[in-house]
Design an enzyme around this catalytic site. Sequence first.
Site, PDB file in Angstrom:
ATOM      1  CB  SER A   1      -0.755   0.040   1.459  1.00 37.25           C
ATOM      2  OG  SER A   1      -0.108   0.060   2.443  1.00 37.25           O
TER       3      SER A   1
ATOM      4  CG  ASP B   1      -3.881  -2.643  -1.516  1.00 37.17           C
ATOM      5  OD1 ASP B   1      -4.623  -2.754  -2.424  1.00 37.17           O
ATOM      6  OD2 ASP B   1      -3.846  -2.840  -0.420  1.00 37.17           O
ATOM      7  CG  HIS B   2      -6.379   0.757  -1.786  1.00 30.74           C
ATOM      8  ND1 HIS B   2      -7.612   0.994  -2.337  1.00 30.74           N
ATOM      9  CD2 HIS B   2      -6.393  -0.360  -1.359  1.00 30.74           C
ATOM     10  CE1 HIS B   2      -8.477   0.041  -1.740  1.00 30.74           C
ATOM     11  NE2 HIS B   2      -7.720  -0.874  -1.059  1.00 30.74           N
TER      12      HIS B   2
ATOM     13  CB  ILE C   1      -6.394 -11.465   3.178  1.00 29.76           C
ATOM     14  CG1 ILE C   1      -7.642 -11.850   2.582  1.00 29.76           C
ATOM     15  CG2 ILE C   1      -6.164 -11.795   4.646  1.00 29.76           C
ATOM     16  CD1 ILE C   1      -7.637 -13.518   2.587  1.00 29.76           C
ATOM     17  CG  ASP C   2      -3.270  -5.384   5.516  1.00 28.27           C
ATOM     18  OD1 ASP C   2      -2.519  -6.079   6.040  1.00 28.27           O
ATOM     19  OD2 ASP C   2      -3.237  -4.183   5.309  1.00 28.27           O
TER      20      ASP C   2
ATOM     21  CG  HIS D   1     -10.344  -1.568   3.107  1.00 29.34           C
ATOM     22  ND1 HIS D   1     -10.951  -0.655   2.209  1.00 29.34           N
ATOM     23  CD2 HIS D   1      -9.590  -2.275   2.582  1.00 29.34           C
ATOM     24  CE1 HIS D   1     -10.483  -0.897   0.975  1.00 29.34           C
ATOM     25  NE2 HIS D   1      -9.682  -1.870   1.088  1.00 29.34           N
TER      26      HIS D   1
ATOM     27  CG  HIS E   1      -9.869  -3.973  -2.729  1.00 23.98           C
ATOM     28  ND1 HIS E   1      -8.744  -3.362  -2.056  1.00 23.98           N
ATOM     29  CD2 HIS E   1      -9.899  -4.385  -3.939  1.00 23.98           C
ATOM     30  CE1 HIS E   1      -8.060  -3.247  -3.385  1.00 23.98           C
ATOM     31  NE2 HIS E   1      -8.564  -3.593  -4.300  1.00 23.98           N
TER      32      HIS E   1
ATOM     33  CB  SER F   1      -9.762  -9.479   6.920  1.00 26.83           C
ATOM     34  OG  SER F   1      -8.434  -9.387   6.543  1.00 26.83           O
TER      35      SER F   1
HETATM   36  P1  13P Z   1      -8.841  -6.224   4.984  1.00 22.96           P
HETATM   37  O1  13P Z   1      -8.767  -5.087   5.856  1.00 22.96           O
HETATM   38  O2  13P Z   1     -10.218  -6.713   4.767  1.00 22.96           O
HETATM   39  O3  13P Z   1      -8.017  -7.172   5.264  1.00 22.96           O
HETATM   40  O4  13P Z   1      -8.883  -5.795   3.409  1.00 22.96           O
HETATM   41  C1  13P Z   1      -7.233  -5.660   2.680  1.00 22.96           C
HETATM   42  C2  13P Z   1      -7.629  -4.844   1.549  1.00 22.96           C
HETATM   43  O5  13P Z   1      -8.617  -4.648   0.942  1.00 22.96           O
HETATM   44  C3  13P Z   1      -6.206  -4.319   1.041  1.00 22.96           C
HETATM   45  O6  13P Z   1      -6.366  -3.715  -0.138  1.00 22.96           O
HETATM   46  O1  G3H Z   2      -6.721  -1.617   1.777  1.00 26.71           O
HETATM   47  C1  G3H Z   2      -5.635  -1.135   2.744  1.00 26.71           C
HETATM   48  C2  G3H Z   2      -4.724  -2.159   3.189  1.00 26.71           C
HETATM   49  O2  G3H Z   2      -5.302  -2.947   4.210  1.00 26.71           O
HETATM   50  C3  G3H Z   2      -3.376  -1.491   3.715  1.00 26.71           C
HETATM   51  O3  G3H Z   2      -3.796  -0.628   4.722  1.00 26.71           O
HETATM   52  O4  G3H Z   2      -2.994   1.766   4.161  1.00 26.71           O
HETATM   53  O5  G3H Z   2      -2.714   0.802   6.397  1.00 26.71           O
HETATM   54  O6  G3H Z   2      -1.451  -0.062   4.550  1.00 26.71           O
HETATM   55  P1  G3H Z   2      -2.809   0.755   4.702  1.00 26.71           P
HETATM   56 ZN    ZN Z   3      -8.536  -2.554  -0.404  1.00 25.17          ZN
END
Ligand code: 13P
Ligand code: G3H
Ligand code: ZN
Length: 334
Positions: free
Chosen positions: A57, A95-96, A279-280, A191, A235, A238
């Site tokens: 990210s 990511d994003h 999944i994060d 998220h 997205h 989790s």
């Molecule tokens: P979670 O917060 O559900 O793990 O989603 C992660 C995500 O979408 C990262 O882009």
């Molecule tokens: O979708 C977001 C991811 O979980 C990344 O989160 O921006 O806190 O690294 P972050």
């Molecule tokens: Zn995401």
Amino acid sequence: MKVSFKELGLVNTREMFAKAVKGGYAIPAFNFNNMEQLQAIIQASAETKSPVILQVSKGARNYANQTLLRYMAQGAVEYAKELGWKKPQIVLHLDHGDSYELCKSCVDFGFSSVMIDASSLPYEENVKLTRKVVNYAHKYDVTVEAELGVLAGVEDEVSSAVSHYTKPEEVIDFVKKTKCDSLAISIGTSHGAYKFTPEQCTRDPKTGKLVPPPLAFDVLKAVEKKLPGFPIVLHGSSSVPQEYVDMCNQYGGKLPNAIGIPEEQLRKAAKSAVCKINIDSDSRLAMTGAIRKHLAENPGHFDPRQYLKPAREEMKKMYIHKIINVLGSNGKAR
Ligand code: 13P
Ligand code: G3H
Ligand code: ZN
């Protein structure tokens, strides 16, 4: 200095997604910010022979440094081979991404896939920015994920108070105009570790546990019908395993009413056109739970390896479970 992802031994998502859509499974997209998360992801993928997407990210990039992350991903490919995985299928994905400049910088720095998330912009602006990123990325064979619809949730770099489901009537025009390679849609995931408020849930009369509302499978079906065979991304997927929430809370944490997406629903989505599941938060919970437990049980420990080792093992266990029981991607990259 510019570098192509091909020189790093990475692959883009094109072939991976085509196979996943046909095969009725999804590719895991796991976020990483540090070496222990990366080791656990690679060990789990190598053991199960699962293709994998390593996600970085904007926040991870700021935390760990983009150059270091690139070399870590390159190292991950070599490490995977060392573990006996003959043909590792590893993607390094932004990511994003929230601007053309950030996406361009990742393309130039060896990422094999980028996401341009312009989903909070008005439709025409989303189209315009996504198209601009695709034009640049495709010159270098880097694949692009775009997003239509808005997910709720608040994290470091991603935030929105409410979700707006993707409008199926927009997807054909969007994909045609942008030429994106995959599309993230909003069907009720969000998220973070607090995906639903207790008011949005019902209670299981037997266990008293919160039961979240189901995902909008009708929206997913309608999107699939408009774009047959096109790779769809979820997205915010989790499941927020209760055992990790309990582990955190039992050893000094405070995560009241943390709740995620039930795994059966993700399994169902993985069997459809959904071919990438992000999944994060689950990795954050596994790591934090294991560290809290270890330090509470071993108050004299102060060598980070003592508590990071069980944390890494817990994450690996969780990744293997997701690959086999939720995504179904095991054995797909031999
Ligand atoms: P979670 O917060 O559900 O793990 O989603 C992660 C995500 O979408 C990262 O882009
Ligand atoms: O979708 C977001 C991811 O979980 C990344 O989160 O921006 O806190 O690294 P972050
Ligand atoms: Zn995401």
